[in-house]
Design a protein around this motif. Structure first.
Motif, PDB file in Angstrom:
ATOM      1  N   SER A 125       3.046  41.539  21.458  1.00  0.00           N
ATOM      2  CA  SER A 125       4.500  41.677  21.376  1.00  0.00           C
ATOM      3  C   SER A 125       5.149  40.350  20.988  1.00  0.00           C
ATOM      4  O   SER A 125       5.964  40.289  20.066  1.00  0.00           O
ATOM      5  CB  SER A 125       5.065  42.191  22.703  1.00  0.00           C
ATOM      6  N   GLN A 156      12.718  39.526  26.128  1.00  0.00           N
ATOM      7  CA  GLN A 156      11.898  40.721  26.368  1.00  0.00           C
ATOM      8  C   GLN A 156      10.866  40.410  27.457  1.00  0.00           C
ATOM      9  O   GLN A 156      10.140  39.411  27.366  1.00  0.00           O
ATOM     10  CB  GLN A 156      11.176  41.119  25.074  1.00  0.00           C
ATOM     11  N   HIS A 158       7.876  41.552  28.568  1.00  0.00           N
ATOM     12  CA  HIS A 158       6.436  41.352  28.391  1.00  0.00           C
ATOM     13  C   HIS A 158       6.103  40.347  27.291  1.00  0.00           C
ATOM     14  O   HIS A 158       4.938  40.165  26.965  1.00  0.00           O
ATOM     15  CB  HIS A 158       5.706  42.686  28.214  1.00  0.00           C
ATOM     16  N   VAL A 209      11.877  43.489  32.505  1.00  0.00           N
ATOM     17  CA  VAL A 209      10.623  44.133  32.087  1.00  0.00           C
ATOM     18  C   VAL A 209      10.608  45.636  32.296  1.00  0.00           C
ATOM     19  O   VAL A 209       9.876  46.334  31.629  1.00  0.00           O
ATOM     20  CB  VAL A 209       9.401  43.467  32.744  1.00  0.00           C
ATOM     21  N   LEU A 211      11.753  48.673  31.151  1.00  0.00           N
ATOM     22  CA  LEU A 211      12.390  48.862  29.846  1.00  0.00           C
ATOM     23  C   LEU A 211      13.723  49.592  29.975  1.00  0.00           C
ATOM     24  O   LEU A 211      13.850  50.544  30.730  1.00  0.00           O
ATOM     25  CB  LEU A 211      11.448  49.614  28.912  1.00  0.00           C
ATOM     26  N   GLY A 246      12.726  46.113  22.540  1.00  0.00           N
ATOM     27  CA  GLY A 246      11.681  46.685  21.697  1.00  0.00           C
ATOM     28  C   GLY A 246      12.182  47.961  21.048  1.00  0.00           C
ATOM     29  O   GLY A 246      13.093  48.620  21.552  1.00  0.00           O
ATOM     30  N   ASP A 247      11.569  48.305  19.915  1.00  0.00           N
ATOM     31  CA  ASP A 247      12.003  49.549  19.257  1.00  0.00           C
ATOM     32  C   ASP A 247      11.592  50.764  20.090  1.00  0.00           C
ATOM     33  O   ASP A 247      12.323  51.757  20.165  1.00  0.00           O
ATOM     34  CB  ASP A 247      11.494  49.647  17.808  1.00  0.00           C
ATOM     35  N   GLY A 248      10.440  50.664  20.772  1.00  0.00           N
ATOM     36  CA  GLY A 248      10.056  51.759  21.664  1.00  0.00           C
ATOM     37  C   GLY A 248      11.007  51.854  22.846  1.00  0.00           C
ATOM     38  O   GLY A 248      11.359  52.945  23.311  1.00  0.00           O
ATOM     39  N   GLU A 249      11.449  50.709  23.294  1.00  0.00           N
ATOM     40  CA  GLU A 249      12.360  50.643  24.444  1.00  0.00           C
ATOM     41  C   GLU A 249      13.659  51.398  24.183  1.00  0.00           C
ATOM     42  O   GLU A 249      14.323  51.852  25.124  1.00  0.00           O
ATOM     43  CB  GLU A 249      12.660  49.165  24.743  1.00  0.00           C
ATOM     44  N   GLU A 252      14.639  54.704  25.949  1.00  0.00           N
ATOM     45  CA  GLU A 252      15.137  54.832  27.323  1.00  0.00           C
ATOM     46  C   GLU A 252      16.617  55.210  27.312  1.00  0.00           C
ATOM     47  O   GLU A 252      17.401  54.601  26.574  1.00  0.00           O
ATOM     48  CB  GLU A 252      14.987  53.508  28.086  1.00  0.00           C
ATOM     49  N   ASN A 277       8.852  46.466  15.476  1.00  0.00           N
ATOM     50  CA  ASN A 277       7.465  46.271  15.056  1.00  0.00           C
ATOM     51  C   ASN A 277       6.781  47.620  14.879  1.00  0.00           C
ATOM     52  O   ASN A 277       5.581  47.702  14.691  1.00  0.00           O
ATOM     53  CB  ASN A 277       6.710  45.361  16.040  1.00  0.00           C
ATOM     54  N   GLN A 279       5.792  49.876  16.659  1.00  0.00           N
ATOM     55  CA  GLN A 279       4.842  50.410  17.632  1.00  0.00           C
ATOM     56  C   GLN A 279       5.365  50.242  19.042  1.00  0.00           C
ATOM     57  O   GLN A 279       6.096  49.298  19.341  1.00  0.00           O
ATOM     58  CB  GLN A 279       3.503  49.669  17.519  1.00  0.00           C
ATOM     59  N   ARG A 280       4.924  51.156  19.897  1.00  0.00           N
ATOM     60  CA  ARG A 280       5.127  50.982  21.329  1.00  0.00           C
ATOM     61  C   ARG A 280       3.754  50.829  21.952  1.00  0.00           C
ATOM     62  O   ARG A 280       2.913  50.185  21.339  1.00  0.00           O
ATOM     63  CB  ARG A 280       5.958  52.138  21.887  1.00  0.00           C
ATOM     64  N   LYS A 409       3.504  44.377  14.764  1.00  0.00           N
ATOM     65  CA  LYS A 409       2.980  44.167  16.118  1.00  0.00           C
ATOM     66  C   LYS A 409       1.606  43.506  16.018  1.00  0.00           C
ATOM     67  O   LYS A 409       0.756  43.918  15.226  1.00  0.00           O
ATOM     68  CB  LYS A 409       2.895  45.503  16.860  1.00  0.00           C
ATOM     69  N   HIS A 424      -1.174  46.773  21.651  1.00  0.00           N
ATOM     70  CA  HIS A 424      -0.270  46.424  22.749  1.00  0.00           C
ATOM     71  C   HIS A 424      -1.015  45.817  23.938  1.00  0.00           C
ATOM     72  O   HIS A 424      -0.542  44.887  24.575  1.00  0.00           O
ATOM     73  CB  HIS A 424       0.522  47.650  23.198  1.00  0.00           C
TER      74      HIS A 424
HETATM   75  C1  LIG Z   1      10.593  51.714  32.293  1.00  0.00           C
HETATM   76  C2  LIG Z   1       9.265  51.233  31.795  1.00  0.00           C
HETATM   77  N1  LIG Z   1       8.346  52.136  31.406  1.00  0.00           N
HETATM   78  C3  LIG Z   1       7.142  51.717  30.951  1.00  0.00           C
HETATM   79  C4  LIG Z   1       6.828  50.397  30.881  1.00  0.00           C
HETATM   80  C5  LIG Z   1       5.447  49.939  30.403  1.00  0.00           C
HETATM   81  N2  LIG Z   1       5.520  49.309  29.061  1.00  0.00           N
HETATM   82  C6  LIG Z   1       5.595  47.983  28.917  1.00  0.00           C
HETATM   83  S1  LIG Z   1       5.729  47.507  27.324  1.00  0.00           S
HETATM   84  C7  LIG Z   1       5.648  49.099  26.787  1.00  0.00           C
HETATM   85  C8  LIG Z   1       5.724  49.365  25.313  1.00  0.00           C
HETATM   86  C9  LIG Z   1       6.940  48.741  24.737  1.00  0.00           C
HETATM   87  O1  LIG Z   1       7.119  49.031  23.390  1.00  0.00           O
HETATM   88  P1  LIG Z   1       8.323  48.383  22.614  1.00  0.00           P
HETATM   89  O2  LIG Z   1       9.572  48.583  23.361  1.00  0.00           O
HETATM   90  O3  LIG Z   1       8.284  48.890  21.232  1.00  0.00           O
HETATM   91  O4  LIG Z   1       8.018  46.836  22.694  1.00  0.00           O
HETATM   92  P2  LIG Z   1       7.009  45.957  21.831  1.00  0.00           P
HETATM   93  O5  LIG Z   1       5.956  45.506  22.772  1.00  0.00           O
HETATM   94  O6  LIG Z   1       6.464  46.803  20.742  1.00  0.00           O
HETATM   95  O7  LIG Z   1       7.829  44.836  21.322  1.00  0.00           O
HETATM   96  C10 LIG Z   1       5.528  49.978  27.864  1.00  0.00           C
HETATM   97  C11 LIG Z   1       5.430  51.445  27.743  1.00  0.00           C
HETATM   98  C12 LIG Z   1       7.813  49.489  31.311  1.00  0.00           C
HETATM   99  N3  LIG Z   1       7.614  48.170  31.285  1.00  0.00           N
HETATM  100  N4  LIG Z   1       9.032  49.936  31.733  1.00  0.00           N
END
Ligand SMILES: Cc1ncc(C[n+]2csc(CCOP(=O)(O)OP(=O)(O)O)c2C)c(N)n1
Ligand SMILES: [Mg+2]
Length: 905
Positions: A125, A156, A158, A209, A211, A246-249, A252, A277, A279-280, A409, A424
């Motif tokens: 990440s 971010q 993580h 952290v 998300l 994050g784009d996956g974030e 939420e 990026n 990807q999640r 990513k 990841h």
């Molecule tokens: C509410 C919540 N659900 C699940 C997670 C576990 N988790 C940590 S990072 C991640 C993927 C994140 O993807 P993205 O937002 O795209 O960030 P990237 O690492 O790709 O920058 C997940 C599922 C978390 N931290 N918080």
């Protein structure tokens, strides 16, 4: 035909880019329109063209053509290359500095996992994010200093290794600390996995952290800064809130849930950077679509300024040459799943599967080697493009800005992760990949150093270190950095709440009303009043707080643009640019985000603020538990007030409203003090002590207090009750000394205390049994005390044992102990091991019901009759009364012994 018209027509002819399903039914007509538009652009300029188009669209709407305008722009950078301001300084040095940060971030994860297999951490990440961070650090983000209040950056969660790696270069962290990433228990000074102000209170400001939490709290932070400014409490102009998401974030609900507020309130102090990026954790964010395009229309619809940073500088010549739009068409046709795969493969693959979609394009890149094609970079990984986007974002006014930056990513991880599905969670890298990384990023490390996974810190006088230091010096110092305390203020004397201490005589009020009076007294206080922030999610009238609307006003950045319907009334609905109440509307998540912003104002803004956030207790923790947890982690100071609390106190509302467990939920928040007061003076004592801790002692204290809407008379505070109120229990009625009749100890909480008092009357009049009655203001505080005492005694076997507060309080008394609350039995059960004699708890386990209080208390078996029955049963078991008394009580009080258990119906 003009170029532009031709390009668009081409697309239309084979269906791509055409509105609707089929192609263009009249291509000639279309081309005439487009040519006319081109003529306007070239003769009168783009502004005139936009004006004309707006008029045409409006006109079409009137003619019944329906909604037409799209919120999307083409899949290219929002800022044209020609308008980019150049990155100041030496780009090569900046790149090398960034490569070193990348390397050290990667090393700390690898080394930590070498030492402790499976300790975890993330590489991919931050690898995708490094440019987005470093451009901010080197050019934009102010730390608090003499001439700047400081920007607030929500990093971010993580990607923490990136922050630690930079702090290492800055000399803020040692190599040993880096080596102890994720070993914070076994190594004091070890680094927390993610941003936790609770764990690293001088470093991290915002827990992000989980998300979505960073997203919503950053919006309310930006809003709160405007509020502080409007109220003259701080000059927050020129300060920005940046959030990295994050784009996956973005999936939420908390991420997108408040974007409309940011648009509506024109939060131009807010900049979001969504790292696209693609990807999640498990796979692509939108394999079959394009996350950037989807987010663009969402944000634009919510009133944001959207800056897309998709293509890096190496694409500039190809895009400039794309007069027929063929390249753009392929760019738009490819979905994110393909874009991910391209970067997991190589130049030859991209040539074949990207440019190869169109033979003309293939021809256009024929002169480029596979290597050159491979180096065609993405916008979010190009410092020039990112600089241009940030430059525009900080200057934009009237709207929040979102930067949608396309990255890769696991960038730089090569075979060990780049663009791979599994990247990841990668915590290991092959030696080969590390050597390649060293070469690709031109790090001055020998093979041996690489294989030993050494950190690298260049000499102090190297250009990289000079850039690092001069950039941060110019911007006021290092980030992140957290302020722990602000100027102490004197808390009000308990005297301020005299009316509550004296009781209400015959008059019946609720604890909610008692609280509202406490709050009103605080707001009126000349010294403290302005530091108080009432927060309400559309429940003021429920709580009888509407008087405050007029008294202190509801904050609105634009004041009040209408004459309110109730303008004639004394307490009309007053919106005001200087208003003090944050009336959030129906959003518990938003309200607690405001609570966090206000409750951490001492740290982020150096301004002491005490928030009082009052809400429907059932919809509080239950809806937003993760944000409550974030409030604790953030060291937020203030008061949460669960109104209309208790499973039987709120008559009529029923299953989804009747809260019988929020005290259990709050008991799990390690630093929250939860109280269930029964009387106005208890509320006053708890609030006053909280203010003392928060304002004077600068403790990071945060409270949960339940309030009820049941009206009853409130007695004056008994002499000496204060300590007991705060510690969790104190006697409100005592059996006459020397009377040798049987005695029980009745513990009651909140409004059920009154049932305990009534039970005491029944026991004496019907069965000749006496009772001491205790108000238990906090079972969870009593439990904490007991746990502390037990631990001390365990660890100090030779010392005189300490005695828990509960044990000491009950030790001198006689008889079994019965506790009754308006919450699940587990609330009362919290103190079981410290009760020195037989202990029985009554509570409201099970789904709520709608009915009268009396019926509900009978149904849940917590009314005066059940309390009396429980007392008689315990006395009978102890041989203190006849065995027949419990049965007599069942008959006398009309209890149905065969009624179904409330938990199962
Ligand atoms: C509410 C919540 N659900 C699940 C997670 C576990 N988790 C940590 S990072 C991640 C993927 C994140 O993807 P993205 O937002 O795209 O960030 P990237 O690492 O790709 O920058 C997940 C599922 C978390 N931290 N918080
Ligand atoms: Mg992602």
């Amino acid at each position: 035909m003009t170029d532009l018209a031709e390009r668009t027509l081409e697309g239309a002819a084979d269906g791509a880019g055409a509105p609707g399903e089929g192609g263009d039914p009249d291509a000639l007509e279309t081309s005439e329109w487009l040519e006319a538009l081109d003529a306007v652009v070239s003769h009168e300029g783009p502004d005139r063209a936009r004006e004309l188009l707006t008029r045409v669209v409006e006109h079409a709407r009137h003619a019944g053509a329906g909604p037409i305008a799209s919120l999307n722009t083409p899949y290219v950078n929002t800022i044209p290359a020609a308008l980019e301001p150049p990155l100041p300084g030496d780009p090569a040095v900046e790149r090398r500095l960034r490569s070193i940060v990348r390397w050290n971030a990667m090393m700390m994860v690898l080394r930590a996992n070498d030492r402790l297999h499976g300790i975890g951490g993330h590489i991919a990440s931050f690898a995708s994010l490094a440019v987005l961070y470093e451009v901010g650090f080197n050019h934009f983000w102010h730390a608090p200093s003499e001439d700047h209040g400081g920007d607030l950056v929500y990093f971010q969660g993580h990607s923490s290794p990136g922050n630690y790696a930079r702090a290492f270069l800055e000399g803020r962290l040692t190599a040993e600390q880096l080596d102890h990433f994720r070993q914070e228990v076994s190594h004091p000074g070890g680094l927390s996995s993610y941003p936790h102000p609770w764990l690293m209170p001088d470093f991290w400001q915002f827990p992000t952290v989980s998300l979505g939490i960073g997203a919503i709290t950053s919006i309310y932070q930006a809003r709160f800064m405007k509020y502080l400014h409007a109220r003259g409490l701080a000059d927050t102009s020129g300060r920005k809130v940046w959030a990295f998401l994050g784009d996956g974030e973005m999936d939420e609900p908390e991420s997108m849930g408040a974007t409309a507020l940011a648009g509506r309130e024109r939060l131009d102090n807010l900049i979001w950077v969504v790292n696209c990026n693609l990807q999640r954790l498990d796979g692509p964010v939108r394999g079959n679509g394009k996350i950037i395009q989807e987010l663009e229309s969402d944000f634009r619809g919510a009133g944001w300024n959207v800056i897309k940073v998709i293509w890096g500088s190496r694409w500039d010549p190809l895009l400039a040459a794309d007069v027929d739009g063929r390249l753009l068409r392929v760019m738009e046709e490819c979905v994110d799943g393909e874009y991910q795969t391209f970067k997991a493969r190589d130049g030859a693959y991209v040539r074949e599967h990207f440019f190869g979609r169109d033979p003309v394009l293939l021809q256009r890149v024929a002169h480029m080697s596979d290597e050159e094609i491979w180096l065609l970079n993405r916008g979010g990984l190009d410092q020039q493009k990112v600089y241009a986007a940030y430059h525009a974002a900080v200057r934009h006014t009237g709207q929040p800005t979102v930067i949608l930056a396309k990255t890769i990513k696991g960038y730089g991880m090569g075979v060990s992760g780049e663009g791979q599905m599994v990247t990841h969670q990668a915590k290991k890298m092959a030696d080969e990949a590390l050597l390649q990384f060293r070469d690709r990023f031109e790090l001055p490390l020998s093979d041996e150093q690489v294989l030993r996974r050494e950190y690298y810190r260049p000499p102090e006088d190297s250009p990289e270190m000079r850039l690092l230091r001069s950039a941060r010096e110019a911007l006021g110092g290092p980030l992140p950095a957290r302020r722990r305390r602000t100027e102490p203020m004197q808390a009000p004397d308990l005297e301020l709440f005299r009316a509550q201490l004296e009781g209400t005589g015959e008059r019946e009020i609720s604890t909610t009303m008692a609280f509202v009076r406490v709050l009103a007294a605080l707001l009126r206080d000349r010294r403290l009043g302005r530091h108080i922030v009432p927060i309400v999610p559309d429940e003021s009238r429920t709580f009888g707080m509407e008087g405050l609307f007029r008294q202190v006003g509801i904050y609105s950045p634009v004041g009040q643009l209408y004459r309110p319907q109730d303008a004639e009334q004394l307490m009309f609905y007053k919106e005001d640019a200087h208003g003090q109440i944050l009336e959030e509307g129906i959003t518990e998540a938003g309200s607690i985000s405001s609570f966090i912003a206000a409750g951490t104002s001492y740290s982020a803004h150096n301004v002491p603020i005490v928030p009082f956030y009052i809400y429907y207790s059932m919809f509080g923790y239950q809806r937003v538990g993760d944000l409550v947890w974030a409030a604790g982690d953030s060291r937020a100071r203030g008061f949460l007030l669960g109104g209309t609390a208790g499973r039987t106190t709120l008559n009529g509302e029923g299953l989804q409203h009747a809260d019988g467990h929020s005290h259990l939920l709050f008991s799990v928040v390690p630093n929250c003090r939860a109280y269930d007061p029964a009387y106005g003076y208890e509320v006053a004592v708890i609030v006053q002590d909280g203010l003392r801790r928060i304002l004077t002692e600068q403790e990071d204290a945060f409270y949960y207090i339940t309030l009820m809407n049941e009206n009853y008379p409130h007695p004056p505070m008994p002499e000496g009750a204060q300590e007991g109120i705060l510690r969790g229990m104190y006697p409100v009625r005592e059996a006459p000394a020397g009377d040798r009749r049987p005695v029980v100890q009745l513990l009651g909480s909140g409004t059920i205390l009154r049932e305990a008092l009534a039970a005491a009357d029944l026991l004496e009049s019907d069965f000749g049994v006496l009772a001491d009655v205790w108000s238990v203001t906090s079972f969870s505080e009593l439990r904490r005390d007991g746990l502390r005492v037990d631990r001390h005694n365990l660890l100090h076997p030779d010392d005189e044992p300490l005695v828990a507060y509960v044990t000491a309080a009950l030790a001198e008394r006689r008889g079994p102990v019965i506790a009754a609350t308006d919450y699940m039995r587990a609330v009362g059960d919290q103190i079981r091991q410290w009760v020195p004699r037989p202990y029985r708890t009554l509570g409201t386990d099970g789904f709520g019901r709608s009915d009268s209080r009396e019926a509900l208390r009978r149904f849940f078996e917590v009314d005066r009759h059940f309390i009396a029955l429980a007392a008689l049963r315990e006395l009978a078991d102890a041989g203190d009364v006849e065995r027949s008394l419990p049965r007599q009580a069942i008959e006398r009080y009309g209890i149905d012994a065969d009624a179904p258990i409330p938990t199962s119906v």
